[in-house]
Write a protein that holds these residues in place. Structure first.
Motif, mmCIF file in Angstrom:
data_model
loop_
_atom_site.group_PDB
_atom_site.id
_atom_site.type_symbol
_atom_site.label_atom_id
_atom_site.label_comp_id
_atom_site.label_asym_id
_atom_site.label_seq_id
_atom_site.Cartn_x
_atom_site.Cartn_y
_atom_site.Cartn_z
ATOM 1 N N GLU A 74 0.864 -1.078 0.072
ATOM 2 C CA GLU A 74 0.123 0.019 0.009
ATOM 3 C C GLU A 74 0.984 1.249 0.162
ATOM 4 O OE1 GLU A 74 -3.810 -0.603 2.530
ATOM 5 O OE2 GLU A 74 -2.241 -1.867 3.635
ATOM 6 N N MET A 75 0.472 2.333 -0.484
ATOM 7 C CA MET A 75 1.176 3.539 -0.540
ATOM 8 C C MET A 75 0.414 4.662 -0.597
ATOM 9 S SD MET A 75 2.520 3.946 -4.627
ATOM 10 C CE MET A 75 2.235 5.857 -4.392
ATOM 11 N N GLU A 76 0.962 5.885 -0.504
ATOM 12 C CA GLU A 76 0.345 7.128 -0.661
ATOM 13 C C GLU A 76 1.458 8.058 -1.270
ATOM 14 O OE1 GLU A 76 -0.474 10.355 2.483
ATOM 15 O OE2 GLU A 76 -2.258 9.096 2.533
ATOM 16 N N GLY A 77 1.095 8.870 -2.336
ATOM 17 C CA GLY A 77 2.030 9.704 -2.852
ATOM 18 C C GLY A 77 1.391 10.854 -3.573
ATOM 19 N N GLU A 78 2.240 11.502 -4.159
ATOM 20 C CA GLU A 78 1.844 12.429 -5.145
ATOM 21 C C GLU A 78 2.295 12.297 -6.606
ATOM 22 O OE1 GLU A 78 3.616 16.106 -3.518
ATOM 23 O OE2 GLU A 78 2.652 15.927 -1.683
ATOM 24 N N ALA A 79 2.057 13.318 -7.436
ATOM 25 C CA ALA A 79 2.503 12.733 -8.887
ATOM 26 C C ALA A 79 3.621 12.427 -9.041
ATOM 27 C CB ALA A 79 2.308 14.191 -9.808
ATOM 28 N N ASP A 80 4.581 13.120 -8.476
ATOM 29 C CA ASP A 80 6.037 12.875 -8.676
ATOM 30 C C ASP A 80 6.907 12.168 -7.621
ATOM 31 O OD1 ASP A 80 5.951 14.922 -6.830
ATOM 32 O OD2 ASP A 80 7.593 16.009 -7.537
#
Length: 326
Positions: A198-204
């Motif tokens: 599982e992960m959380e992130g932004e575009a970059d």
């Protein structure tokens, strides 16, 4: 470095006296004694001898036991029981933590891929690794492949010839031509371990990544689903869960360092995979893809030769099919 971790490192080199450790760390002897007592309360049975403090000959499966001589940059948080180690790791991520491994002796609400139930009683290796890699989200699947490689290596060190079915099922048996029945339903073998990322992130960039790994270690096979097995069932004896967890974490740490250079992870995955060269059927959101799996490409796409040409599948449920001549 805190006194606890420094004490573990010192114990790895042999007996260490309280005064010597206090001097090296510039802390009081009372602080050293407090750290020793904390280790003992965790279950890491430090002995007091004439030469100083000595590590237990057979460390217990606990936070300190796993961290002892661990060649990986992780802090371990151990629980006797948790609903889900992944849930706890996500809580730690929200608090800003990183490089933490949540370990539970049992999980009461474990889940696998596609939200399937995961049986996780006492005796297994259930852990979730929280990390913050400096990569874009598109490369996150490489960490799942790395986790599968690390899990297979830990199982093989315990004496079980595990292999990977794309993308991250760790199985035993079920190879082409085997008579164990492990491939009758297309699973490709008996399920030994599973991985949920599982992960959380932004575009970059990835903000945080949690890799949950569950290994059926010292578990009676009769308590598992019919298509599953355990290290105990395969070897006929209990295995050292502490060593399995440490091997897994060390191997993952080494591979994770190369996530920005995917060739090494992909090569290791190919070397341990049973899917390549097999006829497969992959259920995808746009429909099934049937053909021969010929390769895996970054960041984890399965390359399949079909009657309609080569296709790349990035996610789906993979089934091993019997070849026409079988």
């Amino acid at each position: 470095m805190n006194t606890r971790r420094a004490l573990l490192d010192a114990l790895a080199d042999g007996p260490v006296s309280g005064p010597a450790l206090a001097a090296d760390l510039d802390v009081s002897r009372a602080a050293v004694w407090k750290a020793v007592e904390a280790l003992r309360e965790e279950g890491f049975a430090v002995e007091s001898t004439a030469d100083g403090y000595v590590a237990p000959a057979d460390p217990a499966y606990c936070a300190a036991g796993i961290e002892f001589e661990l060649d990986a940059p992780y802090v371990v948080e151990y629980h006797d029981s948790l609903p889900s180690t992944n849930d706890r790791a996500r809580e730690l991520a929200a608090e800003g933590a990183e490089d933490v491994v949540v370990v539970a002796d049992e999980q009461t609400g474990g889940r696998g891929r596609l939200d399937r139930e995961w049986v996780a009683p006492s005796g297994g290796v259930w852990l979730s690794l929280l990390t913050r890699p400096t990569v874009p989200p598109a490369r996150a699947p490489l960490f799942t492949l790395a986790a599968a490689v690390a899990t297979v290596d830990a199982c093989r060190e315990a004496g079980v010839e595990a292999h990977i079915k794309w993308p991250n099922d760790v199985l035993v048996g079920g190879d082409e031509g085997s008579d164990d029945g492990g491939d009758a339903d297309g699973r490709g073998g008996r399920k030994l371990a599973g991985i949920l990322t599982e992960m959380e992130g932004e575009a970059d960039r990835v903000s945080w990544l949690v890799v949950g790994i569950g290994i059926n270690a010292n578990i009676d096979r009769r308590t598992l689903p019919a298509d599953a097995t355990s290290l105990r069932a395969e070897t006929g004896a209990d295995v050292d869960r502490r060593r399995i967890a440490a091997t897994l974490l060390e191997r993952f740490a080494t591979l994770a360092e190369t996530a920005d250079r995917s060739d090494r992870i992909l090569a290791a995955w190919r070397d341990r995979a049973s899917t390549l060269g097999r006829r497969v059927r992959v259920e995808t959101p746009s429909g099934p893809v049937v053909g021969t799996a010929v390769d895996v490409e970054s960041p984890g796409a399965l390359v399949i030769d079909t009657d309609d040409g080569t296709q790349r599948v990035y996610a789906g449920d993979c089934e091993h099919l019997r070849d026409a001549g079988d």
